[in-house]
Design a protein around this motif. Structure first.
Motif, PDB file in Angstrom:
ATOM      1  N   ASN A  12       0.848  -1.188   0.000  1.00 14.83           N
ATOM      2  CA  ASN A  12       0.000   0.000   0.000  1.00 14.83           C
ATOM      3  C   ASN A  12       0.882   1.235   0.000  1.00 14.83           C
ATOM      4  O   ASN A  12       1.834   1.323   0.768  1.00 14.83           O
ATOM      5  CB  ASN A  12      -0.886   0.027   1.250  1.00 14.83           C
ATOM      6  N   ASN A  13       0.567   2.168  -0.890  1.00 14.42           N
ATOM      7  CA  ASN A  13       1.217   3.480  -0.818  1.00 14.42           C
ATOM      8  C   ASN A  13       0.114   4.532  -0.768  1.00 14.42           C
ATOM      9  O   ASN A  13      -1.069   4.200  -0.731  1.00 14.42           O
ATOM     10  CB  ASN A  13       2.225   3.695  -1.954  1.00 14.42           C
ATOM     11  N   ALA A  14       0.491   5.764  -0.762  1.00 12.77           N
ATOM     12  CA  ALA A  14      -0.488   6.843  -0.559  1.00 12.77           C
ATOM     13  C   ALA A  14      -1.613   6.839  -1.585  1.00 12.77           C
ATOM     14  O   ALA A  14      -2.758   7.164  -1.268  1.00 12.77           O
ATOM     15  CB  ALA A  14       0.235   8.185  -0.576  1.00 12.77           C
ATOM     16  N   SER A  15      -1.317   6.469  -2.828  1.00 15.76           N
ATOM     17  CA  SER A  15      -2.331   6.609  -3.873  1.00 15.76           C
ATOM     18  C   SER A  15      -3.047   5.321  -4.250  1.00 15.76           C
ATOM     19  O   SER A  15      -4.161   5.364  -4.748  1.00 15.76           O
ATOM     20  CB  SER A  15      -1.689   7.207  -5.130  1.00 15.76           C
TER      21      SER A  15
END
Length: 195
Positions: A12-15
């Protein structure tokens, strides 16, 4: 020997959420040479990291000789890797302060092998990989292909059951790549090591 059931890995990343592995099943028998192929970014290195107990699975199970290993503690993971796995990393992971011989000897010494035995093993393996004149050379004095061959010798030095190789021929010319493939295939056949 090595069995993977319904393996999942998500980053998972910010976007967005990236599903790297989704429901992977695999069974590798003792003494088999298995190649996992796919484009860059398809999860090959992530999968090898999970098989090697370097990275954790999000869900699914990994078994070694019928025993579940993905749920081991950190200490148990370290012990398992030391006893059962050899690694050939894409980025070599050589220790810059150690010579080629020292890099090959290190995992043996950490595993309790005597200095003399570790030295003899390094001096047997390095010439097999075309490094007979490089025992005392440090990583900074070696080409990329030579560093890769030191990393390969290091993985082969331990008497392990499985060798996990992440693009082991990536920095080798075609002749050395063919020799390495032959060596790994012979190792799988003769010593019943899974590669």
């Amino acid at each position: 020997m090595l069995e993977v059931n319904d393996l999942h890995k998500v980053y998972n990343n910010a976007s967005k959420t990236i599903h790297v592995l989704q429901g992977l099943d695999l069974n590798i028998e003792k003494g088999k040479f298995v190649a996992i192929v796919g484009p860059s970014g398809s999860g090959k290195t992530t999968f090898l990291s999970m098989l090697g107990l370097i990275d954790y699975v999000d869900s699914g199970k990994i078994y070694f000789n019928g025993d579940r290993i993905d749920n081991l503690s950190e200490t148990e993971r370290d012990t398992f890797r030391m006893k059962n796995l050899g690694f050939i990393f894409q980025s070599f992971n050589l220790i810059p302060e150690l010579s080629a011989q020292g890099n090959v000897m290190l995992p043996l010494l950490l595993g309790g092998v005597s200095w003399g035995t570790a030295r003899r093993k390094a001096r047997e393996l390095l010439p097999l990989l075309g490094l007979a004149t490089k025992f005392r050379s440090y990583p900074s004095e070696l080409s990329g292909g030579q560093q890769q061959r030191v990393a390969i010798a290091r993985a082969l030095a331990k008497d392990v059951f499985v060798i996990l190789a992440d693009e082991p021929t990536g920095n080798l010319d075609s002749q050395n790549a063919a020799q390495l493939a032959d060596l790994l295939t012979q190792l799988a056949k003769d010593k019943k090591v899974s590669v």
